[in-house]
Design an enzyme around this catalytic site. Sequence first.
Site, PDB file in Angstrom:
ATOM      1  N   HIS A 100      -3.957 -14.351   4.857  1.00 19.95           N
ATOM      2  CA  HIS A 100      -2.574 -14.473   4.385  1.00 19.95           C
ATOM      3  C   HIS A 100      -1.740 -15.297   5.377  1.00 19.95           C
ATOM      4  O   HIS A 100      -1.060 -16.246   4.997  1.00 19.95           O
ATOM      5  CB  HIS A 100      -1.990 -13.061   4.191  1.00 19.95           C
ATOM      6  CG  HIS A 100      -0.530 -13.019   3.912  1.00 19.95           C
ATOM      7  ND1 HIS A 100      -0.011 -12.656   2.683  1.00 19.95           N
ATOM      8  CD2 HIS A 100       0.555 -13.299   4.684  1.00 19.95           C
ATOM      9  CE1 HIS A 100       1.303 -12.718   2.723  1.00 19.95           C
ATOM     10  NE2 HIS A 100       1.683 -13.101   3.933  1.00 19.95           N
ATOM     11  N   GLU A 101      -1.860 -14.923   6.667  1.00 17.39           N
ATOM     12  CA  GLU A 101      -1.086 -15.631   7.699  1.00 17.39           C
ATOM     13  C   GLU A 101      -1.555 -17.073   7.862  1.00 17.39           C
ATOM     14  O   GLU A 101      -0.752 -17.975   8.110  1.00 17.39           O
ATOM     15  CB  GLU A 101      -1.166 -14.895   9.036  1.00 17.39           C
ATOM     16  CG  GLU A 101      -0.524 -13.523   9.034  1.00 17.39           C
ATOM     17  CD  GLU A 101       0.886 -13.517   8.486  1.00 17.39           C
ATOM     18  OE1 GLU A 101       1.641 -14.470   8.731  1.00 17.39           O
ATOM     19  OE2 GLU A 101       1.222 -12.559   7.769  1.00 17.39           O
ATOM     20  N   HIS A 153       0.218 -19.329   5.529  1.00 14.28           N
ATOM     21  CA  HIS A 153       1.502 -19.818   6.057  1.00 14.28           C
ATOM     22  C   HIS A 153       1.263 -20.935   7.073  1.00 14.28           C
ATOM     23  O   HIS A 153       1.876 -21.998   7.015  1.00 14.28           O
ATOM     24  CB  HIS A 153       2.252 -18.695   6.777  1.00 14.28           C
ATOM     25  CG  HIS A 153       2.728 -17.594   5.888  1.00 14.28           C
ATOM     26  ND1 HIS A 153       3.507 -17.802   4.783  1.00 14.28           N
ATOM     27  CD2 HIS A 153       2.541 -16.249   5.955  1.00 14.28           C
ATOM     28  CE1 HIS A 153       3.778 -16.641   4.206  1.00 14.28           C
ATOM     29  NE2 HIS A 153       3.198 -15.681   4.890  1.00 14.28           N
ATOM     30  N   ASP A 165       8.036 -12.236   3.292  1.00 16.32           N
ATOM     31  CA  ASP A 165       8.089 -13.618   2.813  1.00 16.32           C
ATOM     32  C   ASP A 165       9.145 -13.791   1.728  1.00 16.32           C
ATOM     33  O   ASP A 165       9.777 -14.839   1.632  1.00 16.32           O
ATOM     34  CB  ASP A 165       6.719 -14.023   2.259  1.00 16.32           C
ATOM     35  CG  ASP A 165       5.647 -13.903   3.322  1.00 16.32           C
ATOM     36  OD1 ASP A 165       5.945 -14.161   4.487  1.00 16.32           O
ATOM     37  OD2 ASP A 165       4.516 -13.534   2.965  1.00 16.32           O
TER      38      ASP A 165
END
Length: 231
Positions: A59-60, A63, A162
Amino acid sequence: MKWSFKLGEIAGIGIYVHATFLLLLGWVALSYYIAGQSIAMIVNGVAFLLALFGIVVLHELGHALTAKRFGIQTRDITLLPIGGVARLERMPDDPKQELWVALAGPAVNVVLAAVLYIAIGLTSGPPSLSNLSMVSGDFWEKLLWVNVSLAAFNLLPAFPMDGGRVLRALLAMRMDYVRATQIAAHVGQGMALLFGFIGLFYNPFLVFIALFVWMGASQEASMVQMKAALG
Ligand code: ZN
């Protein structure tokens, strides 16, 4: 971040785990131990935790790698009990870029959930998410559920999730950046109060999350205000 330990490095980005993450580790380990009290159960619990780690890191990275496309490097990624934090060198100035960077994390979970849904459907019929708990139920169905909840939770319109950045980016397309941050931070703190209140009656863990959300919202607001004052 203080009280963080380095686990490794991916694509030149250091991956850290925060000491408070150990609370979550302890909670999962204890739940599995109480439920099973067998080696198989503990192995199952450890495997689930490792998968959880992997999902949060992916997930990170969503980004971080999107930010990289806009020429922004990531200093490090830290795992916290409520998820991960990718510390970017700077936030994108363009609200449109911030929108893409913010959406990329939850998008990873949506893609993972879709892949898991299809894979489970092909091998053992349509997944049922109704009778799952952290310690019981099919391993892959639990991972599907984790991805669905991570996407939903992170899209809540509250800092430091987010969704808070998505909200600010959308507001900043129409108004001043500082004003947009203030509004998004207020929405976040309102949500934290709501979480805390509900948590008092139903789930103490929610109170803990509310504290993080409240701190994240006020931190973001004061950081942007300071930057505006300096600029
Ligand atoms: Zn995220």
